[in-house]
Design a protein around this motif. Structure first.
Motif, PDB file in Angstrom:
ATOM      1  N   TYR A  97       2.627  -3.526  54.983  1.00 39.27           N
ATOM      2  CA  TYR A  97       1.881  -4.741  55.326  1.00 39.27           C
ATOM      3  C   TYR A  97       2.734  -6.009  55.260  1.00 39.27           C
ATOM      4  O   TYR A  97       2.214  -7.112  55.455  1.00 39.27           O
ATOM      5  CB  TYR A  97       0.631  -4.857  54.446  1.00 39.27           C
ATOM      6  N   ASP A  98       4.021  -5.857  55.026  1.00 36.06           N
ATOM      7  CA  ASP A  98       4.927  -7.010  54.987  1.00 36.06           C
ATOM      8  C   ASP A  98       4.920  -7.760  56.318  1.00 36.06           C
ATOM      9  O   ASP A  98       5.082  -8.970  56.352  1.00 36.06           O
ATOM     10  CB  ASP A  98       6.347  -6.537  54.641  1.00 36.06           C
ATOM     11  N   LYS A  99       4.725  -7.049  57.410  1.00 36.40           N
ATOM     12  CA  LYS A  99       4.707  -7.657  58.752  1.00 36.40           C
ATOM     13  C   LYS A  99       3.287  -7.966  59.211  1.00 36.40           C
ATOM     14  O   LYS A  99       3.042  -8.150  60.398  1.00 36.40           O
ATOM     15  CB  LYS A  99       5.370  -6.714  59.755  1.00 36.40           C
ATOM     16  N   GLY A 100       2.342  -7.982  58.292  1.00 35.35           N
ATOM     17  CA  GLY A 100       0.953  -8.241  58.647  1.00 35.35           C
ATOM     18  C   GLY A 100       0.186  -6.962  58.902  1.00 35.35           C
ATOM     19  O   GLY A 100       0.688  -5.851  58.714  1.00 35.35           O
ATOM     20  N   PRO A 102      -1.342  -3.929  60.766  1.00 36.21           N
ATOM     21  CA  PRO A 102      -0.997  -3.168  61.975  1.00 36.21           C
ATOM     22  C   PRO A 102      -2.084  -3.331  63.035  1.00 36.21           C
ATOM     23  O   PRO A 102      -3.272  -3.422  62.711  1.00 36.21           O
ATOM     24  CB  PRO A 102      -0.925  -1.721  61.494  1.00 36.21           C
ATOM     25  N   GLU A 107       0.472   2.192  65.248  1.00 37.21           N
ATOM     26  CA  GLU A 107       1.390   1.266  64.578  1.00 37.21           C
ATOM     27  C   GLU A 107       1.376   1.490  63.063  1.00 37.21           C
ATOM     28  O   GLU A 107       2.423   1.468  62.421  1.00 37.21           O
ATOM     29  CB  GLU A 107       1.034  -0.191  64.896  1.00 37.21           C
ATOM     30  N   ARG A 111       4.597   2.532  60.856  1.00 33.04           N
ATOM     31  CA  ARG A 111       5.027   1.744  59.693  1.00 33.04           C
ATOM     32  C   ARG A 111       5.074   2.577  58.417  1.00 33.04           C
ATOM     33  O   ARG A 111       5.938   2.380  57.576  1.00 33.04           O
ATOM     34  CB  ARG A 111       4.092   0.545  59.492  1.00 33.04           C
ATOM     35  N   GLU A 114       8.227   4.557  58.588  1.00 30.31           N
ATOM     36  CA  GLU A 114       9.359   3.647  58.377  1.00 30.31           C
ATOM     37  C   GLU A 114       9.451   3.229  56.911  1.00 30.31           C
ATOM     38  O   GLU A 114      10.546   3.127  56.354  1.00 30.31           O
ATOM     39  CB  GLU A 114       9.229   2.405  59.265  1.00 30.31           C
TER      40      GLU A 114
END
Length: 150
Positions: A97-100, A102, A107, A111, A114
């Motif tokens: 959730y670092d990039k918001g 999904p 997605e 993530r 990853e």
């Protein structure tokens, strides 16, 4: 659903599972996937920790693990949550959730995989440290009569 397993060498293994998992699905996953990884990454006479999910406690699962000479730690119900993987899920969640949020399931799955790779490449020491402090944390809970956080 995401199934995960960690090893004392700091390796995180995840498997994305579709739909509701029943005991026969769990047993099949153990037979075709998990036990092979355990035997590759664990020392002889290791112990396997599961939570008290009902699919983990079936006779078929217990008999299979016993037939594979895998010792299961009896994890008491309603115990303080000391299962090391819970800490690893938090690290993984922070990465996911670092990039918001999904945008969709694909997605999210991407993530998650990853994040597992990131942990295995850059954060294995976190898992190793959790293993090293496990006995200390258990002793603390026993001495404080079941309270992990005071």
């Amino acid at each position: 659903m995401i199934w995960g397993m960690i090893s004392p060498n700091g390796i995180l293994t995840v498997k994305l599972l579709k739909g509701q998992i029943k005991s026969n699905n769990y047993l099949e996953m153990l037979q075709t996937f998990a036990v092979k990884i355990m035997k590759l990454n664990m020392r002889p006479n290791f112990s396997f920790v599961q939570d008290n999910c009902t699919i983990h406690k079936t006779k078929e699962v217990e008999n299979y693990l016993k037939s594979q000479k895998i010792r299961i730690i009896d994890w008491p119900s309603r115990s303080p949550d000391l299962n090391i993987i819970e800490n690893v899920w938090k690290v993984m969640s922070d990465i996911v959730y670092d990039k918001g949020q999904p945008a969709n399931l694909k997605e999210l799955e991407k993530r998650v995989l990853e994040a597992a790779d990131t942990i295995n490449i850059h954060k294995r020491d976190i898992i190793k440290k959790l293993y090293c402090t496990f006995r200390q944390r258990l002793t603390y809970v026993l001495n404080s009569k079941g309270c992990l956080y005071k």
